[in-house]
Design an enzyme around this catalytic site. Sequence first.
Site, PDB file in Angstrom:
ATOM      1  N   LYS A 177       0.859  -1.194   0.000  1.00 50.99           N
ATOM      2  CA  LYS A 177       0.000   0.000   0.000  1.00 50.99           C
ATOM      3  C   LYS A 177       0.887   1.233   0.000  1.00 50.99           C
ATOM      4  O   LYS A 177       1.536   1.542   0.997  1.00 50.99           O
ATOM      5  CB  LYS A 177      -0.925   0.036   1.221  1.00 50.99           C
ATOM      6  CG  LYS A 177      -2.076   1.021   0.972  1.00 50.99           C
ATOM      7  CD  LYS A 177      -2.643   1.665   2.217  1.00 50.99           C
ATOM      8  CE  LYS A 177      -2.002   2.956   2.585  1.00 50.99           C
ATOM      9  NZ  LYS A 177      -2.126   4.074   1.651  1.00 50.99           N
ATOM     10  N   SER A 230       4.486   7.693  10.178  1.00 47.31           N
ATOM     11  CA  SER A 230       4.397   8.483  11.401  1.00 47.31           C
ATOM     12  C   SER A 230       4.354   7.580  12.634  1.00 47.31           C
ATOM     13  O   SER A 230       3.985   6.398  12.563  1.00 47.31           O
ATOM     14  CB  SER A 230       3.148   9.363  11.355  1.00 47.31           C
ATOM     15  OG  SER A 230       2.010   8.538  11.252  1.00 47.31           O
ATOM     16  N   VAL A 233       0.626   6.133  13.613  1.00 49.94           N
ATOM     17  CA  VAL A 233       0.175   5.000  12.783  1.00 49.94           C
ATOM     18  C   VAL A 233       1.071   3.789  13.051  1.00 49.94           C
ATOM     19  O   VAL A 233       0.586   2.654  13.198  1.00 49.94           O
ATOM     20  CB  VAL A 233       0.188   5.391  11.283  1.00 49.94           C
ATOM     21  CG1 VAL A 233      -0.117   4.176  10.418  1.00 49.94           C
ATOM     22  CG2 VAL A 233      -0.808   6.510  11.002  1.00 49.94           C
ATOM     23  N   GLY A 234       2.363   4.025  13.165  1.00 55.83           N
ATOM     24  CA  GLY A 234       3.293   2.917  13.389  1.00 55.83           C
ATOM     25  C   GLY A 234       3.030   2.173  14.695  1.00 55.83           C
ATOM     26  O   GLY A 234       3.061   0.943  14.747  1.00 55.83           O
ATOM     27  N   GLU A 251       9.667   1.931  10.965  1.00 59.78           N
ATOM     28  CA  GLU A 251      10.569   3.084  10.948  1.00 59.78           C
ATOM     29  C   GLU A 251       9.706   4.325  11.092  1.00 59.78           C
ATOM     30  O   GLU A 251       8.915   4.642  10.205  1.00 59.78           O
ATOM     31  CB  GLU A 251      11.385   3.133   9.647  1.00 59.78           C
ATOM     32  CG  GLU A 251      12.460   2.070   9.570  1.00 59.78           C
ATOM     33  CD  GLU A 251      13.427   2.090  10.751  1.00 59.78           C
ATOM     34  OE1 GLU A 251      13.616   3.162  11.365  1.00 59.78           O
ATOM     35  OE2 GLU A 251      13.961   1.024  11.083  1.00 59.78           O
ATOM     36  N   CYS A 285      12.727  12.028   7.697  1.00 65.90           N
ATOM     37  CA  CYS A 285      12.744  11.552   9.080  1.00 65.90           C
ATOM     38  C   CYS A 285      14.102  11.805   9.721  1.00 65.90           C
ATOM     39  O   CYS A 285      14.207  11.824  10.942  1.00 65.90           O
ATOM     40  CB  CYS A 285      12.388  10.078   9.123  1.00 65.90           C
ATOM     41  SG  CYS A 285      13.344   9.132   7.957  1.00 65.90           S
ATOM     42  N   GLU A 385       7.986  16.338  16.441  1.00 72.38           N
ATOM     43  CA  GLU A 385       8.432  16.404  15.057  1.00 72.38           C
ATOM     44  C   GLU A 385       7.551  17.352  14.242  1.00 72.38           C
ATOM     45  O   GLU A 385       6.329  17.271  14.289  1.00 72.38           O
ATOM     46  CB  GLU A 385       8.370  15.011  14.436  1.00 72.38           C
ATOM     47  CG  GLU A 385       8.917  14.982  13.038  1.00 72.38           C
ATOM     48  CD  GLU A 385       8.903  13.581  12.450  1.00 72.38           C
ATOM     49  OE1 GLU A 385       7.868  12.908  12.536  1.00 72.38           O
ATOM     50  OE2 GLU A 385       9.943  13.184  11.897  1.00 72.38           O
TER      51      GLU A 385
HETATM   52  P1  NAP Z   1       1.711   8.211   7.799  1.00 67.01           P
HETATM   53  O1  NAP Z   1       0.531   9.069   7.826  1.00 67.01           O
HETATM   54  O2  NAP Z   1       2.019   7.386   8.976  1.00 67.01           O
HETATM   55  O3  NAP Z   1       1.516   7.292   6.514  1.00 67.01           O
HETATM   56  C1  NAP Z   1       2.409   6.274   6.156  1.00 67.01           C
HETATM   57  C2  NAP Z   1       1.631   5.205   5.404  1.00 67.01           C
HETATM   58  O4  NAP Z   1       0.698   4.588   6.286  1.00 67.01           O
HETATM   59  C3  NAP Z   1       0.813   5.743   4.243  1.00 67.01           C
HETATM   60  O5  NAP Z   1       0.812   4.798   3.218  1.00 67.01           O
HETATM   61  C4  NAP Z   1      -0.570   5.882   4.868  1.00 67.01           C
HETATM   62  O6  NAP Z   1      -1.611   5.889   3.931  1.00 67.01           O
HETATM   63  C5  NAP Z   1      -0.598   4.642   5.720  1.00 67.01           C
HETATM   64  N1  NAP Z   1      -1.593   4.664   6.787  1.00 67.01           N
HETATM   65  C6  NAP Z   1      -2.274   5.721   7.304  1.00 67.01           C
HETATM   66  N2  NAP Z   1      -3.082   5.299   8.308  1.00 67.01           N
HETATM   67  C7  NAP Z   1      -2.909   3.960   8.427  1.00 67.01           C
HETATM   68  C8  NAP Z   1      -3.443   2.961   9.286  1.00 67.01           C
HETATM   69  N3  NAP Z   1      -4.338   3.249  10.251  1.00 67.01           N
HETATM   70  N4  NAP Z   1      -3.031   1.678   9.141  1.00 67.01           N
HETATM   71  C9  NAP Z   1      -2.123   1.355   8.205  1.00 67.01           C
HETATM   72  N5  NAP Z   1      -1.585   2.260   7.352  1.00 67.01           N
HETATM   73  C10 NAP Z   1      -1.961   3.549   7.463  1.00 67.01           C
HETATM   74  O7  NAP Z   1       3.038   9.003   7.472  1.00 67.01           O
HETATM   75  P2  NAP Z   1       3.240  10.075   6.312  1.00 67.01           P
HETATM   76  O8  NAP Z   1       2.455  11.266   6.697  1.00 67.01           O
HETATM   77  O9  NAP Z   1       2.992   9.483   4.994  1.00 67.01           O
HETATM   78  O10 NAP Z   1       4.842  10.329   6.412  1.00 67.01           O
HETATM   79  C11 NAP Z   1       5.426  11.236   7.297  1.00 67.01           C
HETATM   80  C12 NAP Z   1       5.921  10.538   8.556  1.00 67.01           C
HETATM   81  O11 NAP Z   1       6.738   9.432   8.236  1.00 67.01           O
HETATM   82  C13 NAP Z   1       6.794  11.409   9.439  1.00 67.01           C
HETATM   83  O12 NAP Z   1       6.389  11.278  10.775  1.00 67.01           O
HETATM   84  C14 NAP Z   1       8.203  10.861   9.267  1.00 67.01           C
HETATM   85  O13 NAP Z   1       9.076  11.045  10.312  1.00 67.01           O
HETATM   86  C15 NAP Z   1       7.949   9.436   9.001  1.00 67.01           C
HETATM   87  N6  NAP Z   1       9.038   8.851   8.219  1.00 67.01           N
HETATM   88  C16 NAP Z   1       9.922   8.033   8.852  1.00 67.01           C
HETATM   89  C17 NAP Z   1      10.984   7.476   8.163  1.00 67.01           C
HETATM   90  C18 NAP Z   1      11.965   6.562   8.837  1.00 67.01           C
HETATM   91  O14 NAP Z   1      12.644   5.809   8.177  1.00 67.01           O
HETATM   92  N7  NAP Z   1      12.071   6.556  10.137  1.00 67.01           N
HETATM   93  C19 NAP Z   1      11.133   7.752   6.805  1.00 67.01           C
HETATM   94  C20 NAP Z   1      10.215   8.604   6.189  1.00 67.01           C
HETATM   95  C21 NAP Z   1       9.152   9.142   6.910  1.00 67.01           C
HETATM   96  P3  NAP Z   1      -2.185   7.292   3.336  1.00 67.01           P
HETATM   97  O15 NAP Z   1      -1.076   7.908   2.577  1.00 67.01           O
HETATM   98  O16 NAP Z   1      -3.306   6.844   2.472  1.00 67.01           O
HETATM   99  O17 NAP Z   1      -2.606   8.114   4.521  1.00 67.01           O
END
Ligand code: NAP
Length: 486
Positions: A177, A230, A233-234, A251, A285, A385
Site C-alpha cells: 500500500k 508516522s 500510525v506505526g 521506521e 525523518c 516532530e
Molecule cells: P503516515 O501518515 O504514517 O503514513 C504512512 C503510510 O501509512 C501511508 O501509506 C498511509 O496511507 C498509511 N496509513 C495511514 N493510516 C494507516 C493505518 N491506520 N493503518 C495502516 N496504514 C496507514 O506518514 P506520512 O504522513 O505518509 O509520512 C510522514 C511521517 O513518516 C513522518 O512522521 C516521518 O518522520 C515518518 N518517516 C519516517 C521514516 C523513517 O525511516 N524513520 C522515513 C520517512 C518518513 P495514506 O497515505 O493513504 O494516509
Amino acid sequence: MTDSRPWAAPFVGGAWLDKGLESVDRENPARPASIVGSWLAADAGTVDRAVEAAVHAGSAWRRRPALERGRILVRAAELLEARVEALAELLTLEEGKTLAESRGEVIRSAETLRYHGLQAWQPAGEVFHGSTADELIRTHRVPVGVVGVITPWNFPLNIPVWKIAPALVHGCTVVWKPASHTVLIAAELVRTLLEAGLPAGVLQFVPGSGARGQQIVEDPRVAAITFTGSEGVGRRIGSLAAARGAKAQLELGGHNPAVVLSDADLDLTVPALVTSISSGTGQKCTAARRVLVHDDIRDALLDRLVPALQALRVGDGLAAGVQVGPLVSQSAKDEVVTAVSAALAEGAELLTSGEGQQVLPDGGYYVRPTLLASDKPTIGLACDEVFGPVSIVLPFASVDEGFRLANDTRYGLSAAVFTGSERLARRAAEELDAGLININQSTTGSELHVPFGGMKSSSAPGPKEQGAAARDFFTETKAVYSSATY
Ligand code: NAP
Ligand code: MG
C-alpha cells in the site's frame, strides 16, 4: 485510461483493476490547480483478493532459484536507470522535491534494486560441526511468507524499493500500500518490475486509504509488515501485529539533534546544517530538528547559517536553480505554519527574516527554510516532530550538557556532532542515542548497503532495514541437523 496523463490502479494477481473503483486526482504541490494524474483506489474486496493472490503465488516464487529472483531485480535496476529523466520529472510533479533530488532518488532506487538482487549470490547460511562424527549442522533460511509493505510519500520510490527488493529476493510475496499522495510514481515501480519479468501474483499494489493499510496489517494471512511513516500510525500497526503474532518492522519519526561543539569547523558545519534542515524541504525523518550550539560559537555559527538558509531559492522543483521545493500538501503546510506560530507564542525568536512562511507564486505549498531560537528545550517545537524545513537553535555551555540535551527526546533516529576533536567525536558515537551518528556531516545521509534504523521511539526493536541486515526480517532461520548415516 482515457488520456495520456499518468494513471494508476490496483494491480492484483497480475492484472490492473480498472472497473468500479473510486478515482482520485493528484494535484501538483507546486501548482495545486494543475492535476498531475489520477488513480483508482482499492476497496476492501480488492485488498482481500490481493492477499489471496500473494498467498497463491508464494509457493512457486519461493521455489524459484534465488539467482533467478535476483536477476529480475538487477534487470529492474537497469530499466529504472534507462528512464531516470522521465521518472524524476513525475516524482517532482507529484511529490514536490527538486528535480535534482528526484534524479538522485531514482538512481538510488536502481542501485538498491541491484544491491538486493545481487544478495542472491551471497552465502545463504552457515555450517556448524556436529557433536558426533556423522552429524553436520547448517542453517537454512526460508522466506517469512506474505509481506505487507506500507510506505510514506517522502521517498515514494526509494523507501518502497528498500523494503520490496529484499522481500522479493528472499522469496516473499508482497502486498504493497503506497502513500496516497504519491501513487503515480509508485505505480512506475510496479510497471518496471513487471517489465523485468516479475511473475503475476508476486507483487500486489493496493493504493487506497489508511484503512486499506490497516486491513493488510490485520489479515492473518500476512506474516510480516514493514512500515515507514508516522509514529502514531506505526504504534497502532505494532500493536495490531503483536496481537496476532505477526512480525513488524517500523521506521517512525525522529527529532534529530545536530550538536555544534566550540571547536567545530564552520566551513564544514554550515553547509552540513543547511542540508540537514532544508533538503527534501525538511520532509525527511532524518532532518535536523534541533541545532544545539555551544555558547562560545553560537554567534559565529548564526552569522553564517542564517544568511545561508535565507539565500536558498524556494519554488517549483522543476524550475532551474530551485533548491527547496514545496511541501507535499496544504495540510502539511498548515501543520508547519501552526507549529512555527506556536513556538513564537512560547517565546521563541525567529532568526530568519521575512514572514518565514511567505507564499510564493502559483499558490504552491511553500514554506521558506525557517530557523528559530529558544533557551527552553521543553517548548513544543523542540520536542515534537514538525515535518518541514524548520529547526530550532538551543544553547548549551558544556559538552556534557550538549550531549544530555541531544538525548533528551523520545526519538533516536539520527544525530550529528560537529567538532575538531577525535576524542569528542568518539564520545559522541558512544553516548548519543541514535541509530545513525554523523561526525561533521549532515544528519540526513545514509548508504543503501549499511543497516538503517533508529533507537527508542524511532523504530521497533528487531532487524534493521537496508544492507545485509534486511535479510533477517524477510526470512526465518532453521537449524538443520543431519546425520551422514542414512
Ligand atoms: P503516515 O501518515 O504514517 O503514513 C504512512 C503510510 O501509512 C501511508 O501509506 C498511509 O496511507 C498509511 N496509513 C495511514 N493510516 C494507516 C493505518 N491506520 N493503518 C495502516 N496504514 C496507514 O506518514 P506520512 O504522513 O505518509 O509520512 C510522514 C511521517 O513518516 C513522518 O512522521 C516521518 O518522520 C515518518 N518517516 C519516517 C521514516 C523513517 O525511516 N524513520 C522515513 C520517512 C518518513 P495514506 O497515505 O493513504 O494516509
Ligand atoms: Mg499521514
